[in-house]
Design a protein around this motif. Structure first.
Motif, PDB file in Angstrom:
ATOM      1  N   ARG A  86       0.810  -1.222   0.000  1.00 30.84           N
ATOM      2  CA  ARG A  86       0.000   0.000   0.000  1.00 30.84           C
ATOM      3  C   ARG A  86       0.841   1.269   0.000  1.00 30.84           C
ATOM      4  O   ARG A  86       0.562   2.222  -0.729  1.00 30.84           O
ATOM      5  CB  ARG A  86      -0.914  -0.002   1.234  1.00 30.84           C
ATOM      6  CG  ARG A  86      -1.797   1.239   1.358  1.00 30.84           C
ATOM      7  CD  ARG A  86      -2.819   1.273   0.235  1.00 30.84           C
ATOM      8  NE  ARG A  86      -3.693   2.440   0.347  1.00 30.84           N
ATOM      9  CZ  ARG A  86      -3.435   3.648  -0.147  1.00 30.84           C
ATOM     10  NH1 ARG A  86      -2.288   3.847  -0.804  1.00 30.84           N
ATOM     11  NH2 ARG A  86      -4.291   4.629  -0.007  1.00 30.84           N
ATOM     12  N   HIS A  87       1.896   1.288   0.812  1.00 31.05           N
ATOM     13  CA  HIS A  87       2.647   2.523   0.974  1.00 31.05           C
ATOM     14  C   HIS A  87       4.122   2.389   0.610  1.00 31.05           C
ATOM     15  O   HIS A  87       4.845   3.383   0.637  1.00 31.05           O
ATOM     16  CB  HIS A  87       2.567   3.005   2.437  1.00 31.05           C
ATOM     17  CG  HIS A  87       1.176   3.124   2.961  1.00 31.05           C
ATOM     18  ND1 HIS A  87       0.259   4.025   2.464  1.00 31.05           N
ATOM     19  CD2 HIS A  87       0.543   2.451   3.956  1.00 31.05           C
ATOM     20  CE1 HIS A  87      -0.882   3.902   3.126  1.00 31.05           C
ATOM     21  NE2 HIS A  87      -0.734   2.951   4.042  1.00 31.05           N
TER      22      HIS A  87
ATOM     23  N   ARG B  12       4.003   2.612   7.644  1.00 32.20           N
ATOM     24  CA  ARG B  12       4.052   4.003   8.077  1.00 32.20           C
ATOM     25  C   ARG B  12       4.136   4.072   9.602  1.00 32.20           C
ATOM     26  O   ARG B  12       3.309   3.495  10.303  1.00 32.20           O
ATOM     27  CB  ARG B  12       2.797   4.762   7.623  1.00 32.20           C
ATOM     28  CG  ARG B  12       2.658   4.910   6.116  1.00 32.20           C
ATOM     29  CD  ARG B  12       1.445   5.776   5.790  1.00 32.20           C
ATOM     30  NE  ARG B  12       0.215   5.206   6.342  1.00 32.20           N
ATOM     31  CZ  ARG B  12      -0.961   5.825   6.313  1.00 32.20           C
ATOM     32  NH1 ARG B  12      -1.066   7.032   5.758  1.00 32.20           N
ATOM     33  NH2 ARG B  12      -2.040   5.249   6.825  1.00 32.20           N
TER      34      ARG B  12
ATOM     35  N   ASP C 247      -0.341   3.350  11.168  1.00 31.14           N
ATOM     36  CA  ASP C 247      -0.212   1.937  10.817  1.00 31.14           C
ATOM     37  C   ASP C 247       0.361   1.131  11.971  1.00 31.14           C
ATOM     38  O   ASP C 247      -0.155   0.077  12.334  1.00 31.14           O
ATOM     39  CB  ASP C 247       0.675   1.778   9.579  1.00 31.14           C
ATOM     40  CG  ASP C 247      -0.032   2.234   8.305  1.00 31.14           C
ATOM     41  OD1 ASP C 247      -1.212   2.614   8.385  1.00 31.14           O
ATOM     42  OD2 ASP C 247       0.608   2.209   7.236  1.00 31.14           O
TER      43      ASP C 247
ATOM     44  N   SER D 221      -5.955   3.610   6.645  1.00 26.32           N
ATOM     45  CA  SER D 221      -6.046   3.067   5.291  1.00 26.32           C
ATOM     46  C   SER D 221      -6.835   1.770   5.338  1.00 26.32           C
ATOM     47  O   SER D 221      -6.400   0.788   5.942  1.00 26.32           O
ATOM     48  CB  SER D 221      -4.641   2.814   4.734  1.00 26.32           C
ATOM     49  OG  SER D 221      -4.718   2.072   3.533  1.00 26.32           O
TER      50      SER D 221
END
Length: 442
Positions: free
Chosen positions: A33-34, A38, A42, A102
């Motif tokens: 996703r990133h 994070r 997260d 997210s």
């Protein structure tokens, strides 16, 4: 190493693998996703998810024999993950952080973690079946006059080879049988009909999953044999505490016992010196008493009587004007200080802080041995004996001059065994502080 110890190791290993699978699942999700996990939302969500998952999965029985050694554990652990994830999302809404989370990270992480959980759980099931087998679960077939072909995976004990049978009037015979069956998780007994009643009483007293085999039922069969055998048994006993409960109780015992021994060291030393200076003989009095599973052990107490008058069998209860008790002994008995060395019994694992009090083998209620008054007496040994217990905080202590003196204690002990909880142990310990000094202590 007993099978119970092996299972505890496996349960903790499985717990670690589960947490690692979830951690890896969300790391993969973060990378997708990133590009990385994070730091912030997260990691906070993940650190919240893991302990919530662990608590739910423990209560879902995901770390038990059935939860680890069979595929049903996969369903339990996936359900626990889903509930933990739902809790996280609900908490995020409650603190108004849901819009910053997210959704892809959460749901992708849960999906990957779910796959990893399935894979590692299946691997553990296979490992147990292929490499551990009887070391993970000890099954014993006891032969007592009714020979039968033993199924695979069962250790056979013919009591005739050891010259014993479960005689409720012979504590030493019960101790010998319990020593033979020590560590057994499931016990099947093939016995002559006239001895089945004694075996049923005995199995209830040692706190295991016990069954009596009835040859007349073999032709009928059973709907589903969980162990893959065709033996038909009548369940007569189950352990009052599973491994999880025993671990909880043991951890509670040690968390109090170790600090207590350290804090009370000066008191222990002063009492020991006082006994040594005022009366010849050993400081400690050690007496064989019946413990968990109807196995004998030596209980420790500060010696409160003159050595030459000590009653090792316990046939004579102490009385108010007992001439056997020393001057120091009278003080330590009145204040219950004579019981303090039993903290070392707890440390060794023979006793618990709370449980039915262990009795001397010669203890009498009136003119009858305790187990002659009521055969249910042996059932109180399905759990570890304690320094204090439900009977004691209810005031049922001191001399047993009449049958009713024992029955009041026995009923309280059986109630405790049947309905154990950690909160009950805590409550009994707190109530014990109010009855340390009591009028029935001679």
């Amino acid at each position: 190493m007993t099978t119970q110890t092996v299972r505890v190791v496996i349960y903790f290993a499985q717990m670690g693998f589960d947490l690692l699978a979830i951690l890896l699942g969300f790391i993969v999700a973060g990378m997708i996703r990133h590009g990385a996990i994070r730091v912030g939302l997260d990691t906070t969500a993940l650190l919240t998810l893991l302990p919530v998952f662990l608590v739910i999965s423990i209560y879902a029985d995901a770390y038990s024999h059935g939860g680890v050694a069979s595929r049903i554990g996969i369903q339990r652990v996936l359900t626990s993950l889903a509930l933990a994830l739902a809790f996280n999302i609900l908490a995020a809404f409650a603190i108004k952080e849901a819009t910053n989370l997210s959704r892809m990270f959460l749901f992708l992480g849960a999906a990957v973690a779910g796959v990893l959980l399935i894979v590692e759980r299946l691997a553990m099931v296979r490992f147990i079946r292929v490499h551990l087998d009887t070391r993970f679960m000890r099954r014993v077939l006891v032969i007592d006059g009714e020979p039968i072909v033993a199924p695979a995976g069962f250790h056979v004990i013919d009591v005739a080879d050891h010259g014993v049978t479960p005689d409720p009037d012979d504590p030493h015979a019960l101790h010998k049988i319990s020593s033979l069956l020590f560590g057994a998780d499931r016990v099947l007994v093939s016995s002559a009909p006239e001895r089945r009643g004694n075996w049923s009483l005995y199995l209830k007293g040692i706190g295991c999953n016990g069954e009596l085999l009835l040859p007349e039922l073999h032709a009928i069969g059973q709907l589903d044999a969980s162990d893959g055998t065709s033996l038909v048994g009548v369940p007569v006993s189950t352990g009052p505490l599973d491994i999880r409960s025993r671990l909880l109780k043991r951890s509670f015992d040690l968390s109090i016992t170790v600090p207590a021994i350290i804090a009370l060291a000066p008191v222990l030393l002063i009492v020991a010196i006082a006994i040594k200076l005022t009366s010849p003989g050993p400081v400690l009095f050690k007496q064989p008493r019946m413990g968990r599973g109807n196995r004998l052990f030596h209980v420790y107490k500060f010696r409160s009587m003159r050595t030459e008058t000590t009653d090792n069998a316990g046939a004579r209860s102490a009385s108010m004007d007992d001439d056997r008790i020393t001057s120091v002994g009278r003080i330590i008995r009145r204040t219950s200080l004579d019981e303090l060395p039993q903290l070392f019994n707890v440390l060794e694992g023979d006793m618990s802080l709370v449980g039915p009090r262990p009795h001397a083998l010669g203890s009498l209620a009136g003119d009858e041995l305790f187990w002659h008054v009521d055969k249910r007496y042996w059932l109180r040994h399905a759990i570890k004996p304690g320094i204090t217990g439900l009977a004691q905080v209810r005031g049922f202590r001191g001399a047993t001059d009449h049958r009713d003196d024992l029955m009041q204690r026995l009923l309280s002990d059986l109630e405790y065994v049947a309905d154990w909880s950690l909160m009950k142990d805590i409550t009994i310990l707190v109530r014990t502080l109010t009855v340390v000094v009591h009028k029935k202590a001679y």
